[in-house]
Design an enzyme around this catalytic site. Sequence first.
Site, mmCIF file in Angstrom:
data_model
loop_
_atom_site.group_PDB
_atom_site.id
_atom_site.type_symbol
_atom_site.label_atom_id
_atom_site.label_comp_id
_atom_site.label_asym_id
_atom_site.label_seq_id
_atom_site.Cartn_x
_atom_site.Cartn_y
_atom_site.Cartn_z
ATOM 1 N N CYS A 168 0.886 -1.388 -0.147
ATOM 2 C CA CYS A 168 -0.038 -0.030 -0.016
ATOM 3 C C CYS A 168 0.801 1.266 -0.024
ATOM 4 O O CYS A 168 0.384 2.537 -0.119
ATOM 5 C CB CYS A 168 -0.878 0.050 1.175
ATOM 6 N N HIS A 174 -2.977 7.187 2.781
ATOM 7 C CA HIS A 174 -3.352 6.099 2.218
ATOM 8 C C HIS A 174 -4.783 5.716 2.765
ATOM 9 O O HIS A 174 -5.033 5.945 3.990
ATOM 10 C CB HIS A 174 -2.323 5.001 2.483
ATOM 11 N N ASN A 199 -10.039 -0.031 0.270
ATOM 12 C CA ASN A 199 -8.594 0.060 0.217
ATOM 13 C C ASN A 199 -8.049 -0.403 -1.234
ATOM 14 O O ASN A 199 -8.239 -1.765 -1.274
ATOM 15 C CB ASN A 199 -7.779 -0.717 1.503
#
Length: 332
Positions: A113, A252, A282
């Site tokens: 990520c 993020h 996500n």
Amino acid sequence: MTKHSAVLTGLGAWLPPRVVDNDELARRLDTSEEWIRTRTGIRARHIADPETSTVDMAVRAGENALRSAGCDVVDALVLATTTPDQLCPASAPQVASGLGLSGIAAVDVNAVCSGFVYALATAAGLIAGEIADRVMVVGSDAFSRLCDPDDRTTVPIFGDGAGAVVLRVGLADEPGAFGPFDLHSEGEHADLLMVPAGGAKQRTSDDPHEHFVTMHGTAVFRHACARMTESARTVLDRAGMSLGEVDRFVGHQANIRILQATAKRLGLGEERLVVNIGHTGNTSAASIPLALADGCEEGSIQPGHRVLMTAFGAGLTWGSTVLTWPDVKPAR
Ligand code: COA
């Protein structure tokens, strides 16, 4: 001033058309719409159909980024992904070829990520080192493919998608020029979020669960808040900026509570947070460019805004960078 800074000049996004909302998940998993929404901030996510791969999504986002930048070619492409189409070869050359750019330098970066921030730093290095004048950075992940379809602890969290930017060589003081980067890792915590089987160490496992992502959610949550806070402070310090000078924080998009806790620790009011996790979930390496695109389209990010980007991911990995938003409009 030396002309070797990386300047953002185009932004593209692409999300698969299929939207899976929390109600749909609650019908087949032991969970509820409310649990997912209140614990994560996620209401829905886009899921790629079986025929659409990470490379396909990256090509579409890349085409959009080129259109946004008003250019046809770049010298190099850096693809941030944890879900390459094959274990070997890397997917970036196929993305370049899909964009009609066969022949250019193309490489994958896997920092899960945090991948997009790591890929930006790689691209900025190619420009600073006079290896390339124009570099495309793509974050593309089909993370839903790594989730056990019956696992209520991971399926609700992850979505699929791709975002891309075009960087060009320019001056350090022009809008869009990337400031310093701050990058870190801690491999001793690799087990906190991992797909145990399928890599070269353990090609296959008799336990099918080992081919899917396993996550220690609470520990990841704690590390994410601590490291994102630390990294944001470090990069601002390197840039000679104060938190008061940050107009927008694009973190993020893993969990709205991680973003809120980080903002609180930093003393940033929630009005400065860019949040799009509600409709994306996500999306791993695609998360930051997709949040940038949504932020621009909603008018939350404006030219001249000082934008702080901070990512955190499995590995563990984390990092930040900062720039003044240029007059760039996203394309989809
Ligand atoms: N629906 C209903 N209950 C669920 C659930 C779901 N989808 N997922 C977990 N639960 C349950 C757990 O089993 C646990 O039950 P128990 O108390 O009986 O043991 C309870 O909810 C609380 O679980 P916990 O893991 O403590 O919840 P949490 O508040 O930490 O939220 C996450 C869970 C995963 C949302 C949160 O930890 C998180 O977001 N972590 C970071 C994940 C992440 O960002 N990963 C990517 C990193 S880039």
